[in-house]
Structure formats: C-alpha cells, structure tokens
Design a protein around this motif. Structure first.
Motif, PDB file in Angstrom:
ATOM      1  N   GLU A 127     -15.391 -13.810  -0.986  1.00  0.00           N
ATOM      2  CA  GLU A 127     -15.356 -14.579  -2.056  1.00  0.00           C
ATOM      3  C   GLU A 127     -15.873 -14.281  -3.017  1.00  0.00           C
ATOM      4  OE1 GLU A 127     -13.046 -16.585  -1.898  1.00  0.00           O
ATOM      5  OE2 GLU A 127     -12.433 -16.955  -0.267  1.00  0.00           O
ATOM      6  N   ARG A 130     -15.143 -11.918  -5.748  1.00  0.00           N
ATOM      7  CA  ARG A 130     -13.829 -12.818  -5.716  1.00  0.00           C
ATOM      8  C   ARG A 130     -12.531 -11.065  -5.365  1.00  0.00           C
ATOM      9  NH1 ARG A 130     -11.862 -17.177  -4.877  1.00  0.00           N
ATOM     10  NH2 ARG A 130      -9.986 -16.691  -6.314  1.00  0.00           N
ATOM     11  N   ASP A 144      -8.540  -7.885  -7.418  1.00  0.00           N
ATOM     12  CA  ASP A 144      -9.215  -8.960  -8.443  1.00  0.00           C
ATOM     13  C   ASP A 144      -8.597 -10.174  -8.062  1.00  0.00           C
ATOM     14  OD1 ASP A 144      -9.560 -10.833 -10.204  1.00  0.00           O
ATOM     15  OD2 ASP A 144     -10.874  -8.852 -11.441  1.00  0.00           O
ATOM     16  N   ASP A 146      -8.740 -12.733  -9.071  1.00  0.00           N
ATOM     17  CA  ASP A 146      -8.168 -14.056 -10.138  1.00  0.00           C
ATOM     18  C   ASP A 146      -7.145 -13.463 -10.795  1.00  0.00           C
ATOM     19  OD1 ASP A 146     -10.356 -15.634  -9.180  1.00  0.00           O
ATOM     20  OD2 ASP A 146     -11.766 -14.489  -9.881  1.00  0.00           O
ATOM     21  N   GLU A 418      -9.314 -20.246  -7.306  1.00  0.00           N
ATOM     22  CA  GLU A 418      -9.755 -20.874  -8.201  1.00  0.00           C
ATOM     23  C   GLU A 418      -9.141 -22.102  -9.679  1.00  0.00           C
ATOM     24  OE1 GLU A 418     -12.227 -18.325 -10.538  1.00  0.00           O
ATOM     25  OE2 GLU A 418     -13.265 -18.303  -8.991  1.00  0.00           O
TER      26      GLU A 418
END
Length: 420
Positions: A127, A130, A144, A146, A418
């Motif tokens: 985490e 990420r 990745d 995100d 997120e």
C-alpha cells in the motif's frame, strides 16, 4: 446453500493428532503425472467426481448460480462511495489481473483488467508504494494501482521459456512482499525443483535464491521481515527461510502422515499467520495445524467440516474462513465454507461450489466478509467468488452471495482504492 451447521468447541484443544491417510484415487492436487488441470486449459481436469449428477468443469464463460434468496440487497457499487476497499484477483486462465468490486452484484464484479503475463497465480499489495506484485509463468509483474497498468516484469533466476496454464505449470507460485516494501519473495517452480527467490522491489534484481519444497503454493513473511515461509504442497512441509543468509530448514507438517506420497490428499495448501507468529494450516476439515517456526513444533486443534480444505484467511479479530472442496482422501463431507470464531464457535456452511483461496474484505458498512475464489487447481473450478458476511455466519445465518469474475480467479487480495 443448505442450512449451516454451527457448533461450539474449545478455543484451543490440546495435543497433536497423527493418523494414517487412505488414498483411494487420484484427482485434483494429485501426482504431477495425473494433473488435475492440464496445461491446455481447454481440457477437462482428471480425477474423481464428488457430485456425479453435476456437470463437468464449466466453461470459463459460465456465470455463477443465482444468489440465495436470503442474501441482502446489493449495496451501491464502489463508484458511489470513495475511497473503497476493492479486491485484486489473478485470472489464472488468462494473462490478466482483475480489479473487483465485491459489492456489485449486477453481473460481472470486475471493474478493470490489467495485463500482467501468462497464467498469473498469486498477488500481493504494498500500500505504501501503491504497487501490486503478481507471480506469473513469465516473471513477477509490477502493477501501479493508481494507473492500473503493468510498469515492469521482473525475470526469475530459475525461469523458463515454456508458457503454460494450470497448477502444474512452471514459473511463480506463492508470493509475498516484505513489511517495509523493499523485497518481493516469490516461490518459483521448475517442475522438478522449487526455489524461494527474493527480489529487490525497485530494480527487480534477484538478491537471494534458496531451494524449498516442491510446488510451494503459498508464501508468507514474518512481521519483522526476517523470515519467509513457503507452504510446500508436494513436500508435506513448511520451509522456514532466512533470505539474507540464504539458509532454510524444512518443518514436516503431516498430521495424517505421508501415505500415498504425491497422490495424497492430506498435503498442505495455504496458511495464515496468527498474532503469535505461528502458521495455521487447515487439513481436511478435521484439524488445524499450528506450526511454531522457531521451534518447529506442530500441534493441532479440531475442525468440523470434514472436507478437503485449501484456502484460509484470518480476520483482524482472529476469525478464520476456510474453503472446503468435498470428499477427498480421509475427508468424507461435501464442499463447504468453515468459519471459526475467536471464541471457538465453528460454523460450517455447505455449498454447491468448490473454492481455492480466501481473503477478508471490508464492505461499505465496514463489516468483515470472507471472499472465496473459484480457483484453478480443483475440479469444477468456476468463474466467480462467494462472499460471506462473517458476523452472520458465526450467528448461524447464511447470507452468502456469489459474484462473477471471468478467467478462473485463483487468488484474491484486498486493497484500498484512493479517492478520485
């Protein structure tokens, strides 16, 4: 599902259990010469059927059966609540990692797919960076979280150019990330040997490689990161590895003996760590083996499912969720989900489905759920997962429901999305 079977037993039964295992036939998890799932995914798995009236292994496009009428209404999908806890699922019959919203029951629960490499098996999340790391037949994929893209593919030291599918394929199996996020530990099978390879999480350089037992399905890391544990399915062992010194010692974990060798059904599959740093491994819905990695001592407590068990997960309060796959070896009951509370409450939820691995997911109400993946190594693997509210299960109420995840989901893990 039929009515659950709740029982109550002491939280810690004393003593170790040892008995001979009678193996009458070969099937899933049997000898490599009789694979349960062939390298060619179009072939049906071999082995005994536990439900003669059921159809053969469903095609990858098959959808889960209708959710039980007792299931509560579907929560709003994650797009309506941010941030959310989602799941990552390795799609073992494909080359993709699925992003899954277990709260969405309106068809497929997959909200995104990320190309990672042939036949992904395990996935672990860091985490802080990420990132997710995925063991595939080709190497360790770096994702990745995100951007939801693969950013790198780390090569194995003991890699192969062969690309295949199924539990006997070569390449990465169990995988874990060190607590500080600096190392990735992956178990690599070459077919006739296996190694725990430790990679630098940034460069992908293999910094250590240690021989371990055959077909290490699972890898775990101690809380301090100093030790790594492989669950060696065909070795009847847990290997305790010091990757920094490249030292290893095997602990035999065979509560029912080793009779039958590679054809035995009484072999280890997956494990969890408890608060004391001990490894917990379910066997046949009959015992839970507790391994002290420091001393090598193995003790057992009773389980009640009496079903050939694979995956296990542990909630923050100590509740265990265990996947049972039916009457194999010395287990005589059908497929089930066993939920064991921290006070010793033991509930068995019979199910028509077999499952491979388990994760604990926290839904939009912050309630804990067990999520059991359809898997790839068992007969009658399927394209979905079962979601079980744990509090309800421990009260003897089955509120489970099914979600669709194409591509034979092998391993599921939670991660925090997120806010966007």
């Amino acid at each position: 599902m039929t009515s659950p079977r709740p029982t109550r037993r002491p939280a810690r039964a004393a003593g170790a259990t040892t008995m001979a295992a009678a193996v009458l036939a070969l099937g899933a998890c049997a000898a490599p010469g009789v694979p349960a799932t062939a390298d060619d995914p179009s072939r049906a798995p071999s082995g005994p059927s536990t439900r003669p009236t059921a159809a053969a292994t469903p095609a990858p496009s098959s959808a889960p059966s209708t959710a039980p009428s007792s299931a509560p209404p579907s929560p709003a999908p994650s797009s309506a609540r941010e941030p959310a806890q989602l799941l990552l699922a390795t799609q073992a019959e494909r080359d993709t990692l699925a992003v899954v919203d277990p709260a969405d029951r309106r068809g497929s629960a997959v909200v995104d797919e990320i190309t990672v490499g042939t036949a992904p098996w395990d996935v672990a999340v860091d985490e802080a960076s990420r990132r997710a790391y995925v063991s595939t037949a080709e190497g360790v994929a770096v994702v990745d979280l995100d951007t939801r893209e693969r950013t790198d593919l780390f090569a194995y030291e003991h890699g192969t150019t062969r690309r295949a599918f199924g539990e006997y394929r070569r390449g990465g199996l169990g995988l874990a990330v060190s607590p500080d996020g600096e190392r990735v530990h992956v178990a690599v099978s070459t077919g006739d040997a296996a190694f725990l390879e430790t990679l630098d999480a940034d460069s992908g350089e293999v910094v250590s490689s240690v021989p371990v037992g055959l077909r290490p399905f699972d890898v775990l890391v101690s809380d301090d990161g100093d030790e790594v544990y492989t669950v060696d399915h065909d070795g009847f062992t847990v290997t305790v590895v010091d990757p920094q010194r490249e030292r290893a010692r095997a602990v035999e974990v065979a509560p029912f003996g080793r009779e039958g060798g590679l054809a035995s059904f009484e072999k280890p599959h997956y494990a969890v760590l408890d608060d004391d740093g001990d490894l917990l491994l379910p066997y046949q819905g009959r015992v839970l083996a507790r391994v002290d990695p420091a001393s090598g001592e193995v003790t057992t407590t009773d389980l009640t499912a009496d079903s050939h068990q694979h995956g296990v997960a542990r909630a923050a309060d100590g509740t265990l969720v265990i996947a049972g796959n039916g009457p194999f070896g010395n287990a005589g009951s059908g497929p089930s989900i066993e939920v064991v509370g921290p006070d010793g409450t033991d509930v068995v939820l019979p199910t028509d489905r077999r499952h491979e691995t388990v994760a604990v997911w926290h839904g939009p109400d912050d309630e804990a759920y067990g999520v059991l993946a359809g898997g790839y190594t068992q007969q009658e693997a399927w394209d979905g997962a079962t979601v079980v509210p744990l509090d309800a299960a421990l009260d003897g109420v089955d509120e489970s429901y099914e979600i669709t995840i194409p591509g034979r989901p092998q391993v599921v893990v939670p991660f925090e999305e997120e806010a966007r």
